[in-house]
Design an enzyme around this catalytic site. Structure first.
Site, PDB file in Angstrom:
ATOM      1  N   HIS A  48      31.054 -38.633  -1.256  1.00 51.51           N
ATOM      2  CA  HIS A  48      30.927 -39.176  -2.604  1.00 51.51           C
ATOM      3  C   HIS A  48      31.484 -38.224  -3.654  1.00 51.51           C
ATOM      4  O   HIS A  48      30.932 -38.098  -4.746  1.00 51.51           O
ATOM      5  CB  HIS A  48      29.462 -39.513  -2.893  1.00 51.51           C
ATOM      6  CG  HIS A  48      28.896 -40.531  -1.974  1.00 51.51           C
ATOM      7  ND1 HIS A  48      29.057 -41.897  -2.151  1.00 51.51           N
ATOM      8  CD2 HIS A  48      28.188 -40.391  -0.826  1.00 51.51           C
ATOM      9  CE1 HIS A  48      28.459 -42.546  -1.174  1.00 51.51           C
ATOM     10  NE2 HIS A  48      27.924 -41.653  -0.351  1.00 51.51           N
ATOM     11  N   TRP A  54      -3.220  -2.719  -1.533  1.00 51.68           N
ATOM     12  CA  TRP A  54      -3.037  -4.124  -1.904  1.00 51.68           C
ATOM     13  C   TRP A  54      -3.876  -4.940  -0.920  1.00 51.68           C
ATOM     14  O   TRP A  54      -3.637  -4.932   0.275  1.00 51.68           O
ATOM     15  CB  TRP A  54      -1.582  -4.515  -1.809  1.00 51.68           C
ATOM     16  CG  TRP A  54      -1.260  -5.812  -2.474  1.00 51.68           C
ATOM     17  CD1 TRP A  54      -2.094  -6.845  -2.776  1.00 51.68           C
ATOM     18  CD2 TRP A  54       0.023  -6.215  -2.953  1.00 51.68           C
ATOM     19  NE1 TRP A  54      -1.426  -7.857  -3.393  1.00 51.68           N
ATOM     20  CE2 TRP A  54      -0.130  -7.502  -3.516  1.00 51.68           C
ATOM     21  CE3 TRP A  54       1.276  -5.632  -2.955  1.00 51.68           C
ATOM     22  CZ2 TRP A  54       0.933  -8.207  -4.079  1.00 51.68           C
ATOM     23  CZ3 TRP A  54       2.332  -6.324  -3.504  1.00 51.68           C
ATOM     24  CH2 TRP A  54       2.167  -7.592  -4.072  1.00 51.68           C
ATOM     25  N   CYS A 106       0.823  -1.210   0.000  1.00 50.60           N
ATOM     26  CA  CYS A 106       0.000   0.000   0.000  1.00 50.60           C
ATOM     27  C   CYS A 106       0.857   1.261   0.000  1.00 50.60           C
ATOM     28  O   CYS A 106       1.961   1.278   0.536  1.00 50.60           O
ATOM     29  CB  CYS A 106      -0.913   0.018   1.212  1.00 50.60           C
ATOM     30  SG  CYS A 106      -1.978  -1.431   1.363  1.00 50.60           S
ATOM     31  N   ARG A 118       5.171  -0.305  -5.711  1.00 49.10           N
ATOM     32  CA  ARG A 118       4.905  -1.053  -4.491  1.00 49.10           C
ATOM     33  C   ARG A 118       3.873  -2.156  -4.702  1.00 49.10           C
ATOM     34  O   ARG A 118       3.755  -3.060  -3.878  1.00 49.10           O
ATOM     35  CB  ARG A 118       4.402  -0.092  -3.391  1.00 49.10           C
ATOM     36  CG  ARG A 118       5.408   0.972  -3.015  1.00 49.10           C
ATOM     37  CD  ARG A 118       4.765   2.031  -2.144  1.00 49.10           C
ATOM     38  NE  ARG A 118       4.454   1.522  -0.825  1.00 49.10           N
ATOM     39  CZ  ARG A 118       5.266   1.599   0.225  1.00 49.10           C
ATOM     40  NH1 ARG A 118       6.452   2.170   0.092  1.00 49.10           N
ATOM     41  NH2 ARG A 118       4.905   1.133   1.392  1.00 49.10           N
ATOM     42  N   ASN A 154      -2.185   2.212   5.996  1.00 52.71           N
ATOM     43  CA  ASN A 154      -1.296   1.092   5.683  1.00 52.71           C
ATOM     44  C   ASN A 154      -1.120   0.268   6.948  1.00 52.71           C
ATOM     45  O   ASN A 154      -0.969   0.819   8.032  1.00 52.71           O
ATOM     46  CB  ASN A 154       0.084   1.586   5.229  1.00 52.71           C
ATOM     47  CG  ASN A 154       0.064   2.190   3.850  1.00 52.71           C
ATOM     48  OD1 ASN A 154      -0.949   2.184   3.164  1.00 52.71           O
ATOM     49  ND2 ASN A 154       1.201   2.738   3.432  1.00 52.71           N
ATOM     50  N   GLY A 155      -1.089  -1.051   6.820  1.00 46.84           N
ATOM     51  CA  GLY A 155      -0.868  -1.898   7.981  1.00 46.84           C
ATOM     52  C   GLY A 155      -2.072  -2.776   8.268  1.00 46.84           C
ATOM     53  O   GLY A 155      -2.875  -3.089   7.383  1.00 46.84           O
ATOM     54  N   LYS A 160      23.380 -17.639  -3.225  1.00 47.74           N
ATOM     55  CA  LYS A 160      23.502 -16.232  -2.841  1.00 47.74           C
ATOM     56  C   LYS A 160      24.957 -15.776  -2.940  1.00 47.74           C
ATOM     57  O   LYS A 160      25.243 -14.682  -3.417  1.00 47.74           O
ATOM     58  CB  LYS A 160      22.983 -16.023  -1.404  1.00 47.74           C
ATOM     59  CG  LYS A 160      21.489 -16.052  -1.265  1.00 47.74           C
ATOM     60  CD  LYS A 160      20.815 -14.819  -1.780  1.00 47.74           C
ATOM     61  CE  LYS A 160      19.967 -14.947  -3.001  1.00 47.74           C
ATOM     62  NZ  LYS A 160      19.448 -16.080  -3.565  1.00 47.74           N
ATOM     63  N   GLU A 197      25.985 -15.471  -6.616  1.00 51.75           N
ATOM     64  CA  GLU A 197      25.322 -14.388  -7.330  1.00 51.75           C
ATOM     65  C   GLU A 197      25.966 -13.032  -7.076  1.00 51.75           C
ATOM     66  O   GLU A 197      26.113 -12.227  -8.004  1.00 51.75           O
ATOM     67  CB  GLU A 197      23.844 -14.309  -6.906  1.00 51.75           C
ATOM     68  CG  GLU A 197      22.963 -15.385  -7.485  1.00 51.75           C
ATOM     69  CD  GLU A 197      21.528 -15.221  -7.014  1.00 51.75           C
ATOM     70  OE1 GLU A 197      20.628 -15.293  -7.869  1.00 51.75           O
ATOM     71  OE2 GLU A 197      21.301 -15.020  -5.804  1.00 51.75           O
ATOM     72  N   LYS A 248      16.704  -8.994 -12.616  1.00 45.82           N
ATOM     73  CA  LYS A 248      15.734  -9.303 -11.574  1.00 45.82           C
ATOM     74  C   LYS A 248      14.673 -10.267 -12.071  1.00 45.82           C
ATOM     75  O   LYS A 248      14.278 -11.197 -11.373  1.00 45.82           O
ATOM     76  CB  LYS A 248      15.077  -8.013 -11.075  1.00 45.82           C
ATOM     77  CG  LYS A 248      14.114  -8.221  -9.912  1.00 45.82           C
ATOM     78  CD  LYS A 248      14.847  -8.795  -8.714  1.00 45.82           C
ATOM     79  CE  LYS A 248      13.911  -9.200  -7.602  1.00 45.82           C
ATOM     80  NZ  LYS A 248      14.611  -9.955  -6.557  1.00 45.82           N
ATOM     81  N   GLU A 253      20.600 -22.805  -1.483  1.00 47.05           N
ATOM     82  CA  GLU A 253      20.265 -21.386  -1.567  1.00 47.05           C
ATOM     83  C   GLU A 253      21.397 -20.522  -1.027  1.00 47.05           C
ATOM     84  O   GLU A 253      21.715 -19.463  -1.599  1.00 47.05           O
ATOM     85  CB  GLU A 253      18.965 -21.106  -0.810  1.00 47.05           C
ATOM     86  CG  GLU A 253      18.575 -19.635  -0.709  1.00 47.05           C
ATOM     87  CD  GLU A 253      18.307 -18.977  -2.044  1.00 47.05           C
ATOM     88  OE1 GLU A 253      18.190 -17.743  -2.069  1.00 47.05           O
ATOM     89  OE2 GLU A 253      18.212 -19.680  -3.076  1.00 47.05           O
TER      90      GLU A 253
END
Length: 614
Positions: free
Chosen positions: A510, A76, A2, A27, A102-103, A491, A494, A609, A487
Site C-alpha cells: 500500500h 535497591w 545496588c 546506579r 549485591n545480587g 534504533k 537514532e 537521554k 523499534e
C-alpha cells in the site's frame, strides 16, 4: 542498582565509604548503610539518600574517628520493601559479622527454614540476611575454621548471584569478598585497598585495579590480598592500570555504553522478574499495583501513553493485554494525547511509560488523565522520579541505569513488565493459574535465549559491513513483531542517521513497495507464527523487485535461506515473548552500522537521554 564500597588502610574509613557511595548514586537506590570496625563492629543504615546517612552519622553520638576498615552499601529493594530494617549491612545474631550483598540468593527460602530450625531469628525481609546467618552458623559449628573458610563453605550452599563484602570483629584485620554474577573490583593503593562494585569510587584514589571473575574470592588486608576460587585454588590476577575517564571506566570493558547495555539484557530481564514471578505456582506479584488491582481488572479501557521507544513497548503491551486479559487497549503518543481533547472517563486506566520518569510530554498526558478522573499508573526505571511520585500506582522496571541515549535494555524491560502486567490482569478474569504458569515458563526461558542471540554478534557485524553505506532501510513485521519493526527502524535512525521506516509487512503493498530497488535493504522479521506464510510472500515481492533481504528467522528454518540474502537466527518462542528476542539482532545491527560509519552511538546528535521539554 545496588552499590558496594569497601576500604582497609590507614585513612578515615567512614569518609571514604560515604564519598564512595555518593559516586555510586547513579546506579539507583533506596537505602544506604555502612559498617566500620572501630574497637568493635559499628553499623548505621537507613532508608533514604546517602546525604541523609552522612548527616545521621556525623550528628550521632557514635565516634567514627580512628576507624580504618569498613564497608558500605546502597540498596535497591528486591526482597523486602525500602526500609531501615532491610537496608545493608546485615549482621549476624551476635553482631560480630557484617555483610553487604549485591545480587540474589535464589534458594534463600530453604536455607532460612533450616536456620530457623536451629534457632536463628531474622530482623529483615531480605535474602541477604540469610547468608550472614549461614556464615555465622558454619563458623559457630567449626570455630577453628576462620572467616574465609566459613564464607567459602557457605557459598557451597548458595544458588544465585552475588557480590559480597564481609567483615568481622572476630578477625578485625581483613575484608573477605566474593563474586558470582555481580561485579567487584579491588583497587590497590599504597598500604591501602579499595573494594567496589565498579571503578567509580576507586579511581580518585588509585589507578591500579584487579577485576574479580565469577567464582573468585579475595581476602584483603593492609598487607595485601590473596585471591582464590570458591574451590580454594589460588589465582594470579593481572593488575590493570586505569587510564580512562570515569564515564569510560563504567562501560565495564565495552567500547560503548550502548553495547554494554545490549549485552546486559539477559541479566536485566532476570532482574525484572526477580521477586515478582513464581513460575511453578503460576503467580505474578507486582507490589506497586496491588492496592489498585481490582480497579485495574474492572477497567473498561486501558490507554497507554508514551514517547519513542517506550511507545513501541506500549504497542506490544496493547497486544499482550488484549490477548491475555481481553481488555480494550489504545496506545497514544503522549506528545499528541492532550492536544486532541481525548475522551477519558473514571472507568479508564491510563498507563504512562518512561525510562527516566521525567519525560515532559508523558508527564503532561499523566496530568490530563488524572484531572479527568482516570486511574493513572506508571511504568518507569528511576526510583523517586516525577512519574513515580505523581501516579497512584506503578511498576519499576529495575533495568539499572541506562547511559546510552538510544534505549535498548529499557525497551526489553518495559515489554517484560507489560507481559507480567497482562498476566496479572488475566488472573481470575480470562486465564487459569495453569495457563498463566505456561506463559511464565515461556518468559523464564527468555534470558538464556537472549544470551544465545548475543553470541551471533560477529555475524551481525559482518552483515552491518555490507549495508553501512545504505541510505534507506525498510523494517517489516506482523503481529507482535510489527512494533519490533518500528523499534528496529528507530534504533537505526537514532544512532546511524540512516533513514529507516517500519511497517506492518502487509502494508508494504500500500505504498512503500514503490521504494524497492536494488539499493533498498529490507529487514523482515519472519518468525514461524500464524503469519509466516504471508511474510514469505512479502519477501518474494521484494526479491522480484531486486531488493536486498535480511531475515530474522527461527533456528532450524531452512526455507528462509533460499529467499533471503542474509539470515539471523533466533530461538523459537511463543508469539507473546518473541519481541524480546527479535529485537536483539536489530539493536546489534543498528549499533554496528553506526560504529562502522563513525557515529557516536552513546551520544547521537540532537538527542537527549531524558526529554524534559516539549
Amino acid at each position: 542498582m545496588c552499590g558496594i564500597v569497601g576500604y582497609i588502610g590507614s585513612k578515615d574509613a567512614a569518609e571514604l565509604l560515604l564519598n564512595g557511595l555518593e559516586r555510586l548514586e547513579y546506579r539507583g537506590y533506596d537505602s544506604a548503610g555502612v559498617a566500620v570496625l572501630n574497637g568493635g563492629l559499628w553499623v548505621h543504615k537507613q532508608k533514604g539518600s546517602v546525604s541523609k546517612l552522612k548527616d545521621a552519622l556525623f550528628d550521632s553520638n557514635h565516634s567514627l574517628q580512628g576507624a580504618t576498615l569498613g564497608i558500605g552499601h546502597t540498596r535497591w529493594a528486591t526482597h523486602g520493601d525500602p526500609s531501615d530494617r532491610n537496608a545493608h549491612p546485615h549482621l549476624s545474631s551476635d553482631g560480630s559479622i557484617a555483610l553487604i550483598h549485591n545480587g540474589i540468593i535464589e534458594n534463600y527460602s530453604s536455607i532460612k527454614k533450616e536456620l530457623v530450625s536451629k534457632g536463628y531469628q531474622f530482623s529483615s525481609d531480605t535474602d541477604s540476611e540469610v547468608l550472614v546467618h549461614l556464615i555465622d552458623s558454619i563458623w559457630v559449628d567449626n570455630p577453628n575454621m576462620g572467616l574465609e573458610a566459613a564464607v567459602r563453605s557457605a557459598l557451597y550452599h548458595v544458588e544465585g548471584a552475588y557480590g559480597l563484602c564481609i567483615i568481622s570483629e572476630r578477625e578485625p584485620d581483613k575484608i573477605v569478598v566474593a563474586r558470582k554474577g555481580s561485579p567487584l573490583v579491588i583497587g590497590i593503593g599504597d598500604g591501602e585497598y579499595f573494594i567496589a562494585s565498579d571503578a567509580a569510587p576507586i579511581v580518585e584514589h588509585t589507578k591500579k585495579v584487579i577485576y574479580l571473575s565469577d567464582g573468585e574470592m579475595a581476602v584483603v588486608s593492609k598487607d595485601g590480598y590473596i585471591i582464590k576460587t570458591i574451590e580454594n585454588i589460588a589465582r594470579e590476577k593481572h593488575v590493570s592500570e586505569l587510564d580512562f575517564e570515569l564515564a569510560e571506566i563504567e562501560k565495564g570493558g565495552f567500547e560503548h555504553f550502548m553495547l554494554k547495555e545490549i549485552f546486559e539484557q539477559p541479566t536485566v530481564l532476570q532482574d525484572v522478574m526477580r521477586g515478582r514471578v513464581r513460575i511453578e505456582e503460576g503467580q505474578v506479584h507486582l507490589g506497586g499495583i496491588e492496592d489498585y488491582l481490582d480497579r485495574l481488572k474492572l477497567s473498561s479501557r486501558v490507554i497507554i501513553c508514551a514517547c519513542g521507544t517506550s511507545w513501541h513497548a506500549g504497542l506490544i503491551g496493547e497486544y499482550l493485554i488484549e490477548e491475555f486479559a481481553r481488555i480494550p487497549v489504545e496506545v497514544d503518543y503522549a506528545s499528541e494525547f492532550r492536544y486532541r481533547n481525548p475522551v477519558i472517563t473514571k472507568d479508564d486506566v491510563v498507563i504512562v511509560i518512561s525510562q527516566s520518569g521525567e519525560t515532559a510530554d508523558t508527564l503532561a498526558a499523566l496530568r490530563l488523565a488524572r484531572e479527568k478522573g482516570a486511574l493513572v499508573m506508571g511504568i518507569c526505571n528511576v526510583v523517586g522520579s516525577t512519574i513515580a511520585r505523581e501516579t497512584l500506582c506503578g511498576i519499576y522496571t529495575h533495568a539499572g541505569p541506562e547511559v546510552g541515549v538510544a534505549s535498548t535494555k529499557a525497551f526489553t524491560a518495559q515489554v517484560t513488565v507489560l507481559y507480567l502486567l497482562a498476566l496479572t490482569l488475566s488472573k481470575g478474569r480470562t486465564m487459569s493459574r495453569d495457563e498463566i504458569k505456561l506463559y511464565l515458563k515461556d518468559l523464564g526461558k527468555v534470558p538464556q535465549k537472549v544470551a544465545s542471540i548475543l553470541e551471533h554478534n560477529d555475524l551481525i557485524l559482518d552483515i552491518a559491513n555490507s549495508y553501512k553505506d545504505a541510505r534507506n532501510f525498510l523494517y517489516l513485521g506482523r503481529g507482535y513483531n510489527f512494533p519490533v519493526a518500528l523499534e528496529g527502524a528507530l534504533k537505526l535512525k537514532e544512532i546511524s542517521y540512516i533513514h529507516a521506516e517500519g511497517y506492518p509487512a502487509a502494508e508494504m503493498k500500500h505504498g512503500p513497495i514503490a521504494l524497492i530497488d536494488e539499493d533498498m535493504p529490507v529487514i523482515f522479521i519472519a518468525t514461524r507464527d500464524n503469519s509466516y506464510a504471508k511474510v514469505l510472500s512479502n519477501i518474494e515481492e521484494v526479491r522480484s523487485r531486486k531488493g536486498k533481504v535480511i531475515a530474522i528467522a527461527n533456528e532450524g528454518d531452512e526455507e528462509i535461506t533460499r529467499l533471503a540474502d542474509h539470515v539471523i537466527y533466533i530461538p523459537a518462542a511463543s508469539g507473546p515473548v518473541t519481541p524480546l528476542l527479535s529485537v536483539i539482532p536489530l539493536q546489534l545491527l543498528a549499533y554496528h552500522i553506526a560504529t562502522l560509519r563513525g557515529c557516536n552511538v552513546d551520544r547521537p546528535r540532537n538527542l537527549a537521554k531524558s526529554v524534559t521539554v516539549e
